[in-house]
Write a protein that holds these residues in place. Sequence first.
Motif, mmCIF file in Angstrom:
data_model
loop_
_atom_site.group_PDB
_atom_site.id
_atom_site.type_symbol
_atom_site.label_atom_id
_atom_site.label_comp_id
_atom_site.label_asym_id
_atom_site.label_seq_id
_atom_site.Cartn_x
_atom_site.Cartn_y
_atom_site.Cartn_z
ATOM 1 N N CYS A 1 9.268 -4.464 -4.201
ATOM 2 C CA CYS A 1 7.874 -4.057 -4.397
ATOM 3 C C CYS A 1 7.808 -2.932 -5.430
ATOM 4 O O CYS A 1 6.937 -2.931 -6.308
ATOM 5 C CB CYS A 1 7.281 -3.616 -3.057
ATOM 6 N N PHE A 2 8.741 -1.996 -5.331
ATOM 7 C CA PHE A 2 8.825 -0.887 -6.299
ATOM 8 C C PHE A 2 9.076 -1.444 -7.703
ATOM 9 O O PHE A 2 8.429 -1.042 -8.673
ATOM 10 C CB PHE A 2 9.959 0.050 -5.874
ATOM 11 N N ASP A 3 10.000 -2.390 -7.799
ATOM 12 C CA ASP A 3 10.284 -3.055 -9.082
ATOM 13 C C ASP A 3 9.018 -3.680 -9.666
ATOM 14 O O ASP A 3 8.702 -3.495 -10.842
ATOM 15 C CB ASP A 3 11.315 -4.178 -8.889
ATOM 16 N N GLU A 4 8.311 -4.444 -8.824
ATOM 17 C CA GLU A 4 7.136 -5.171 -9.307
ATOM 18 C C GLU A 4 6.062 -4.215 -9.820
ATOM 19 O O GLU A 4 5.374 -4.508 -10.787
ATOM 20 C CB GLU A 4 6.569 -6.052 -8.177
ATOM 21 N N MET A 5 5.973 -3.062 -9.180
ATOM 22 C CA MET A 5 4.921 -2.105 -9.574
ATOM 23 C C MET A 5 5.333 -1.221 -10.740
ATOM 24 O O MET A 5 4.497 -0.483 -11.273
ATOM 25 C CB MET A 5 4.583 -1.213 -8.390
ATOM 26 N N THR A 6 6.603 -1.257 -11.077
ATOM 27 C CA THR A 6 7.051 -0.390 -12.169
ATOM 28 C C THR A 6 7.399 -1.217 -13.403
ATOM 29 O O THR A 6 6.573 -1.361 -14.291
ATOM 30 C CB THR A 6 8.219 0.509 -11.712
ATOM 31 N N GLN A 7 8.568 -1.828 -13.429
ATOM 32 C CA GLN A 7 8.948 -2.439 -14.705
ATOM 33 C C GLN A 7 9.461 -3.875 -14.635
ATOM 34 O O GLN A 7 9.918 -4.407 -15.643
ATOM 35 C CB GLN A 7 10.012 -1.560 -15.378
ATOM 36 N N TYR A 8 9.406 -4.508 -13.463
ATOM 37 C CA TYR A 8 9.957 -5.863 -13.356
ATOM 38 C C TYR A 8 8.945 -6.831 -12.750
ATOM 39 O O TYR A 8 8.897 -6.998 -11.531
ATOM 40 C CB TYR A 8 11.221 -5.858 -12.490
ATOM 41 N N LYS B 1 0.835 -1.207 0.000
ATOM 42 C CA LYS B 1 0.000 0.000 0.000
ATOM 43 C C LYS B 1 0.869 1.256 0.000
ATOM 44 O O LYS B 1 0.634 2.192 -0.781
ATOM 45 C CB LYS B 1 -0.877 -0.021 1.264
ATOM 46 N N SER B 2 1.897 1.258 0.840
ATOM 47 C CA SER B 2 2.754 2.431 0.931
ATOM 48 C C SER B 2 3.536 2.650 -0.368
ATOM 49 O O SER B 2 3.636 3.777 -0.861
ATOM 50 C CB SER B 2 3.719 2.273 2.106
ATOM 51 N N VAL B 3 4.068 1.561 -0.929
ATOM 52 C CA VAL B 3 4.847 1.690 -2.173
ATOM 53 C C VAL B 3 3.927 2.135 -3.312
ATOM 54 O O VAL B 3 4.292 2.992 -4.128
ATOM 55 C CB VAL B 3 5.564 0.363 -2.512
ATOM 56 N N GLU B 4 2.731 1.603 -3.335
ATOM 57 C CA GLU B 4 1.783 1.967 -4.394
ATOM 58 C C GLU B 4 1.448 3.458 -4.365
ATOM 59 O O GLU B 4 1.412 4.122 -5.412
ATOM 60 C CB GLU B 4 0.498 1.133 -4.246
ATOM 61 N N TYR C 1 11.158 4.553 -0.365
ATOM 62 C CA TYR C 1 11.764 3.770 0.715
ATOM 63 C C TYR C 1 11.655 4.498 2.048
ATOM 64 O O TYR C 1 11.217 3.929 3.052
ATOM 65 C CB TYR C 1 13.231 3.453 0.405
ATOM 66 N N LYS C 2 12.044 5.753 2.060
ATOM 67 C CA LYS C 2 12.057 6.501 3.329
ATOM 68 C C LYS C 2 10.648 6.609 3.910
ATOM 69 O O LYS C 2 10.445 6.435 5.106
ATOM 70 C CB LYS C 2 12.684 7.882 3.116
ATOM 71 N N GLU C 3 9.662 6.848 3.039
ATOM 72 C CA GLU C 3 8.274 6.948 3.520
ATOM 73 C C GLU C 3 7.761 5.603 4.043
ATOM 74 O O GLU C 3 7.107 5.540 5.076
ATOM 75 C CB GLU C 3 7.364 7.423 2.379
ATOM 76 N N THR C 4 8.066 4.547 3.296
ATOM 77 C CA THR C 4 7.563 3.228 3.683
ATOM 78 C C THR C 4 8.209 2.780 4.995
ATOM 79 O O THR C 4 7.533 2.245 5.884
ATOM 80 C CB THR C 4 7.834 2.199 2.570
ATOM 81 N N TYR C 5 9.495 3.028 5.113
ATOM 82 C CA TYR C 5 10.198 2.676 6.358
ATOM 83 C C TYR C 5 9.539 3.386 7.548
ATOM 84 O O TYR C 5 9.215 2.763 8.564
ATOM 85 C CB TYR C 5 11.686 3.048 6.249
ATOM 86 N N ALA C 6 9.313 4.693 7.400
ATOM 87 C CA ALA C 6 8.736 5.483 8.499
ATOM 88 C C ALA C 6 7.315 5.024 8.822
ATOM 89 O O ALA C 6 6.917 4.968 9.990
ATOM 90 C CB ALA C 6 8.736 6.965 8.133
#
Length: 319
Positions: free
Chosen positions: A292-299, A248-251, A264-269
């Motif tokens: 997660c960022f990879d999966e939602m973008t290009q990998y 949810k945070s990464v999305e 990353y910084k937001e999700t960690y916090a």
Amino acid sequence: MAQAKTFASQADMEVKQVTFTKLSDHAYAYTAEGDPNTGIIVGDDAVLVADTQATPAMAEDVIRRIREVTDKPIKYVVLTHYHAVRVLGASAYRPQQIIASQDTYDLIVERGEADKASEIGRFPRLFQNVETVPPGMTWPTITFNRKMTLWLGSLEVQLLQLGRGHTKGDTVVWLPKDRVLLSGDLVEFDATPYAGDAYFKDWPTTLENVASLKPVALVPGRGPALLGEERVAAGLKSTGDFIADVRKSVEQGVKAGKDLNAVYKETYATLKPKYGHWVIFDHCMPFDVTRCFDEMTQYPDPRIWTAERDRQMWETLEG
Ligand SMILES: [Zn+2]
């Protein structure tokens, strides 16, 4: 000598207490306060070990515990997935067969060497006496797709692929009669799920498939054995909540057009207050958010972690 800037896990040298728990007439859990677990099944004529520990020297302690409860031969080693920390102790058991899903076999072919180097570099404490690991890869001698049944005498043991989650090849070991499940890293308890090679979109459905078996005892990949349906449900829920919260945070960040570093910084916090007390939280978060960022973008599929890529990622996010 400690390095100035290094992986969170390289500084983690605390010695863990091992617990050997009987789960049913046929199942035992070897757990170690959040370090990787091993599950043991004792049938009429043979013993099955699921996940081996990281080195043969460490596996010797599992064997010592097994020999306190049975002298039956250890015929089978099951690899729930390909990660080195669960695989490289295999030779100590001298098994007749090493069994893994075909998907896990394919991952060993594709990225086993890179993963071995990367994992040993990330987490030295988990690879005690790493010099006892034989050269090369630990190769499965039997592979299967979706489902395989083993009979240890009259005891039925099912190896099941219930979907992708922690990796593409995830396998659980299921005793239908005792209703005991060994989950590998698909389920963790009081320990942060590592999701650097994960399929975030699939993982919740796979957890539902685990739940639908209705286990009464579950050995997670890390953390204490879960005894009773309520504890099993708690383990499934907390693992699922963590995966959903990362996603949810990464999305939100990706939709807002933010880069990996900001996400990353937001999700960690966001996650720290709820999950920061789980073991290896600081270790897992950079890998989990990156994947997660990879999966939602290009990998759609996880990229291979090499020792070099580990270092670069860590410098980008934590440097
Ligand atoms: Zn793993």
